[in-house]
Design an enzyme around this catalytic site. Structure first.
Site: not given
Lengths: 567, 689
Positions: B525, B316, B389
């Site tokens: 995970d 990752d 945002r």
């Protein structure tokens, strides 16, 4: 001729091996074409197709390793049965001008096993015990078929390594037919003509009676020699037409035939690595295998030549000059004798042009060692290649661990099953030799068979079982192997030494074919490098010799030290 | 962060040594020795020579009892050393297991019927909990079993498992719901659904693995042992053969005596691959232990070995290749605005922003402005909202905002401001370099752009370089767009990357690589990583990951540091390398042992064979004894190597092979010649045989 010229002999041998190498590359490629079906579209394709039609096999239908092994065993079983019958009843069959009777059963059994297993351990004298029909329909036919069996298994093993995720490794009948039709028949045909042109006899005449001059009347044996000589060498069979084998002038008249016969012995075993290179698409791997074999071959030749050159110092002190020539043919000289001895024992041929028994102790140890190495130096037609692969499995197993990966060869992981099979191939002949030499020494028949006392007698016994277990067939003359104990245990040793490794290798091939192929990377152990070539030599010598160290010490080595000690 | 690891268990601690000593004696029991067939044969040899020794004492043997006695002693020592190596490696694991076991003690649990019925509690023993049971755990209580939090959130101390003293948050839902039995809740109350059978919890499995109690032999170990047994059988055949052969030779030579049972046994033991057979179990256990010292728990030995074979690493991006979050790396003014103004506005707009990105902007700005980080009085933070945002602060009537370019432009245009002409070029410039542009404005004025950038973990580039040299492909997986991914990939030096990847894509990718014959390792995970973890050959789950992820994995990293994957690969390789090296060494040793024993044993029959005594050993008896002693002593001498492993070097396989071949192959041939000679010299001054 009694004083050899090492420089000349060395140059001849190097030139000769260069010729063998070039021929092997070309012939190896030809073989690759044969087994890829390249010739089946040619003019002989009709005959091939006809054969498949007759025996009812579909050439495109391949089988798994179990079926392949069953077919192989079935075929050899039938061959064994037919030969056994011929041997038992040859007295009633035609082409028997000298009227020789049938063999005793235990002899017939030993001979039949020996020819089916490509060993050609001969407990008989060709000229006195075998009819022409036995020689031609029995021995010559098995010479073709046992060699073809070995080559077929080798080809199937090559397929196993190069294929991925399949359970098919080929069709035994197809491989067998192609071997006979496109490889053995044409080459043997040409070779027979060449040999005949050089003086090897080919007739069906009764034996010739001569006045014999001062020595009195003599009977000169005749026969269809050239045709059998060609395939006996080409198929690494080694069974001589005559008892004296290739030392006999009708089998091997001169220097040229001598080299030509050695060439025939080496041709197929030396070509198969290149065939493998072609079929796997990795020519370098083929070259690496050939390099190991050639290096060991040269080492053996140098060792044998040097030991003979050194001779026997005790004799030299008595004023005898020159190298020992007893048991050698003067017409071949030391060079021609040494090269033949190395070639015939490196491969599993076993035909001889000199008596290995007569070599000095250390020189005599060289042929013994070469056979002990289990046919890994060129080896028998086909069987040499697959035995070598078993050594590769062991070598990459240890080497792979040393670089921290599950060992792999050409992308195939070597795991429990592969190691088991490789160990079986290497260990079975070894255990046979150790077991049966021990048994022979424990019973009275063993010691009685030795015609020489002490370490030399021991060497004879070791040589006999080593030769049989590894399907070589040559003998340390001076050993009587005709008693039922030796014929029967010999038959057992030859059969187990041939078929157990062959089936184990087919199982290995089957296991490999089912595997995926791991793509290679810088983390992969390269197997076509000088370092790996050296490692292979190390493994073959260590694994091959380590178990025989004590036997060799008490046989040839003890004899050697006794010889220089003047005992 | 304060970090408390397990105290390093030293192999030479007196307590451990004493325990290993007695344990090795117990292992002399033939029934236990059969796990190691090679050593079993050595022990049988020891029994045989001891019998000969006793017969000699009674005057029924032709050999001097001193000789047979010493041979017997050293054969027993050979077996003892082998047992000791194994016991020592097990002992280290056992010491660690003891500390884990303290956390596993049976405790009481408060079981519930439903998550709502917190009043309806039945107190049961933790051993009676079954998967699916619900338990409630309050502050100061120990979590009775593995499970996931279904209700509430709590601060949990996981030191019992991870050795890490800083507490972690465990909460229902999301990727931080997994809890481990044996850990302690520090604050607040949670309801947990039990997911593991008693006796099969994470802690149980961990104890088993570190103890080596349930250690099953790995496929490679099985193959190697098979090879070693085959060699042993061959050598057994050799000495059996030697008996009739020497009888025959002695009879025909008329001098000398056949080899005695003592000499044949000594020869057999020296030839059999005892060195590697003795150290083989220790190598595997010690490898596991080295992992554990790095706070990695392998749940199967197979996984570690597979790690040595891995040729594709799926990583990752976030957390493995880059630090967790993007950081401010540059502030670019637009439209000729002063840089100070931009820096100040960026600083103010981020003061209320608790995200790592916001913190990094504050940090970056305060480095330039050198002011303390504190919210000015009267300021009103404007948190990020999904509708606008943007985020920022209102201070002294002025609005400082930052956000994505289009959101800020919309906000500025609504207030009547204009968009600077050079803004678009600067924004796309940052984006095309793989960064994230954040535009800053003060009221209706656009001041400039902040360049947020992924920061590579330090040293990661070098590690990838090393990996490439040993033939491992690294593949980066990220949800980022292609451009950003490509930039990071180039910077980190990975071989390949997959951009805009969904977690499900990992599974497909792993299958593709495996179909090509690759061995794939990955870390994960989250729950959505679980299928991919289950598919991967080496699957490393972070300890702070979810329960499904931890169950699908075969290796757990207690530190939750994904770069540890590289350590795992290294240790996996080391284990195999150590086995290979010691096998080569063991076999190469045989050459010299022949040269020591054979001339000594046969010189009576063929006196001229003394020419083979190349080492010039003093007498036949000392020669044979020296070989046996060397064979025994080499085991304890190599124990440190077996426990530490052969040093791993990131070099190509061909170089590594040549290197190890010279050290262990050539060294294996030469060393015993020297060793046996030295022992013989020492021996001949001490005893007279």
């Amino acid at each position: 001729m009694a004083i050899p010229d090492p420089l000349m002999d060395g140059a001849t041998v190097l030139g000769f091996l260069l010729l063998v190498s070039i021929s092997a590359v070309l012939f190896g490629r030809y073989l690759a074409r044969v087994y890829s079906g390249g010739l089946s579209r040619g003019p002989f394709g009709k005959i091939e197709a006809g054969i498949y039609h007759t025996i009812g096999t579909e050439p495109d239908q391949e089988s798994g390793w179990r079926q392949y092994a069953k077919d192989m065993l079935l075929f050899n079983g039938i061959g064994f049965g037919v030969l056994l019958v011929i041997l038992l009843i040859q007295g009633f069959l035609p082409l028997n001008p000298m009227g020789v009777p049938g063999f005793e059963f235990h002899h017939a059994l030993n001979i039949a096993v020996s020819f089916v297993t490509n060993t050609n351990w001969q407990v008989y004298s060709g000229e006195t015990a075998a009819s022409y029909l036995t020689q031609m329909a029995g021995f010559t036919v098995q010479n073709f078929l046992s060699a073809a069996t070995g080559i077929s298994v080798a080809i199937a093993v090559m397929r196993g390594i190069t294929r991925r995720t399949t359970d098919r490794i080929g069709n035994f009948w197809v491989d067998l037919t192609r071997t006979v039709l496109y490889v053995l028949l044409p080459v043997a045909f040409i070779a027979a003509l060449v040999l005949a042109s050089q003086g090897v006899i080919q007739n069906l005449d009764p034996y010739v009676e001569t006045s014999g001059g001062t020595a009195g009347p003599r009977l000169i044996a005749m026969g269809p020699v050239a045709s059998q000589e060609a395939i006996k060498e080409l198929g690494t069979n080694g069974g001589g037409f005559f008892n004296a084998n290739a030392a006999h002038p009708f089998e091997n008249p001169g220097h040229l035939t001598n080299l030509f016969e050695i060439f025939l012995i080496l041709l197929i075993p030396a070509s198969l690595p290149f065939t493998f290179g072609e079929l796997s698409g990795r020519r370098r791997e083929g070259i690496a295998i050939f390099a190991v074999m050639l290096a060991l071959f040269l080492l053996a030749f140098a060792g044998l030549y040097a030991a003979e050159w050194y001779g026997n110092p005790t004799l030299a002190r008595t004023g005898v000059s020159g190298i020992p020539m007893e048991g050698k043919e003067v017409r071949f000289g030391l060079g021609g004798t040494a090269l033949y001895a190395v070639a015939t024992t490196a491969t599993s041929c076993g035909s001889v042009n000199a008596m290995h028994d007569s070599l000095t102790p250390l020189a005599g140890m060289v042929p013994l060692l070469l056979i002990l190495l289990g046919e890994a130096v060129f080896g028998g037609a086909g069987s040499g290649f697959y035995t070598y692969l078993a050594f590769i499995v062991v070598a990459v197993f240890i080497a792979g661990l040393m670089i921290g990966r599950t060992p792999e060869y050409l992308g195939k992981k070597m795991e429990r099953r592969e190691i088991t099979m490789a160990v079986v191939v290497i260990l079975v002949p070894t255990l046979l030799v150790l077991l049966f030499t021990a048994v022979a020494l424990l019973i009275p028949a063993g010691a009685q068979a030795m015609l020489n006392p002490g370490p030399h007698g021991l060497s004879e016994l070791i040589y006999a079982y080593t030769s049989m277990a590894n399907n070589n067939g040559s003998a340390f003359a001076g050993f009587d192997a005709t008693t039922p104990f030796f014929t029967l245990t010999g038959a057992f040793v030859m059969a187990v030494g041939r078929f157990v490794p062959a089936v184990a290798m087919l199982a290995l091939a089957g296991a490999l074919a089912e595997k995926k192929t791991v793509p290679s990377s810088p983390g992969t152990l390269p197997t076509a490098t000088p370092a790996f070539v050296l490692w292979m030599i190390f493994v073959i010598v260590i694994v091959g010799v380590l178990t025989f160290f004590p036997l060799l010490t008490m046989g040839p080595v003890a004899e050697h030290f006794r010889m220089i000690g003047g005992i | 962060m304060a970090r408390k690891r397990y105290p390093d268990v030293r192999s030479l601690e007196p307590g451990l040594l004493t325990r290993a000593f007695f344990d090795s004696l117990r292992k002399l029991d033939l029934r236990r020795q059969k796990e190691n067939p090679v050593m079993l044969l050595v022990e049988l040899g020891g029994i045989l020579t001891t019998a000969v020794f006793l017969a000699g004492l009674a005057g029924r043997s032709g050999e001097p009892p001193l000789f047979t006695g010493l041979i017997s002693l050293w054969l027993w020592l050979t077996v003892f050393f082998s047992n000791f190596a194994e016991s020592l490696s097990e002992g280290r694991g056992r010491a660690r297991a003891a500390s884990l076991r303290r956390a596993r003690q049976s405790i009481t649990a408060k079981r519930l019927r439903t998550p709502e019925s917190t009043k309806d509690i039945r107190v049961v023993s933790s051993a009676d909990l079954r998967p699916g049971d619900l338990v409630v755990v309050g502050p100061g209580e120990t979590i009775p079993g593995d499970g996931e939090v279904v209700k509430g959130a709590a601060l949990v101390n996981e030191a019992a498992v991870t050795g890490e003293s800083a507490p972690v948050i465990r909460e229902s839902g999301g990727d931080r719901s997994a809890v481990t039995g044996g850990t302690t809740v520090i604050a607040s109350e949670v309801i947990i659904r039990i997911t593991a059978e008693p006796g099969k919890t994470f802690l149980d499995r961990m104890i088993c693995m570190v103890e080596g109690a349930e250690r099953r032999k790995t496929p490679n170990e099985v193959a190697l042992q098979l090879f070693l047994i085959s060699l042993t059988i061959a050598f057994l055949a050799v000495v059996c053969n030697l008996d009739p052969v020497s009888r025959f030779s002695a009879a025909t030579a008329g001098t000398g005596i056949p080899l005695s049972a003592t000499i044949l046994t000594a020869l057999f033991v020296c030839l059999a691959p005892t060195t590697i057979a003795a150290l083989l179990p220790a190598i595997g256990i010690a490898g596991m232990d080295r992992l554990f010292r790095k706070n990695i728990v392998a749940l199967s030995g197979r996984a570690i070995e597979a790690a040595g074979d891995v040729n594709v690493l799926l990583l990752d991006k976030t957390g493995t290749i880059t630090l967790g979050a993007r950081q401010a790396s540059e502030m670019i003014p637009v439209d000729g605005q002063p840089r100070e103004g931009l820096v100040e506005a960026a600083y103010l707009s981020s003061l209320g922003d608790e995200t790592p990105e916001g913190k990094s902007i504050v940090e970056f700005a305060s480095r330039i402005r050198k002011v303390p980080v504190a919210l000015p009085e009267g300021a009103r933070p404007i948190p990020f909202s999904a509708s606008t945002r943007v985020s920022g602060i209102e201070h002294g009537g002025t609005l400082y905002l930052k956000g994505a370019a289009d959101s800020i432009i919309r906000s500025v245009q609504a207030k009547g401001g204009t968009v600077p002409l050079d803004l678009e070029a600067k924004v796309t410039g940052i984006a095309s370099a793989g960064g994230t542009p954040l535009v800053v404005c003060r009221d209706a004025t656009i001041l400039g752009v902040i360049h947020l950038k992924d920061i590579l973990k330090s040293g990661i580039r070098e590690r990838f370089h090393d990996l490439r040299r040993i033939g491992i492909r690294t593949v980066m997986i990220t949800g980022d767009n292609h451009l950003t991914a490509a930039t990071i990939a180039a910077e980190a030096g990975v071989d390949d990357f997959v951009a805009e990847a969904h977690p499900e894509e990992k599974l497909r990718l792993i299958r593709d690589y495996q179909a090509q014959g690759n061995m794939v390792a990955m870390t994960g995970d989250g729950t959505n990583d679980a299928p991919a973890l289950a598919q991967a050959d080496v699957a490393v789950a972070m300890n702070n990951g979810t329960q499904p992820a931890r169950e699908a994995a075969n290796i757990i990293d207690l530190d939750s540091d994904p770069t540890k994957l590289l350590d795992i690969v290294e240790i996996g390789k080391q284990i195999l390398m150590t086995r290979g090296a010691l096998t080569t060494f063991s076999i190469a040793n045989d050459v010299s042992k022949y040269f020591a024993i054979l001339p000594a044993a046969l010189v009576g029959i063929y006196p001229t064979l003394s020419a083979l005594n190349v080492m010039g050993l003093s007498t036949p008896f000392t020669a044979i004894l020296s070989a046996v002693i060397f064979n025994a002593l080499v085991i304890p001498l190599l124990i440190p190597l077996a426990l530490k492993g052969v040093r791993f070097r990131p070099i190509p396989a061909s170089t590594l092979f040549t290197y190890n071949l010279v050290i262990f192959g050539l060294g294996g041939i030469v060393t015993p010649f020297i060793g046996i000679k030295l022992i013989d010299m020492a021996l001949s001054t001490v005893v007279h045989l």
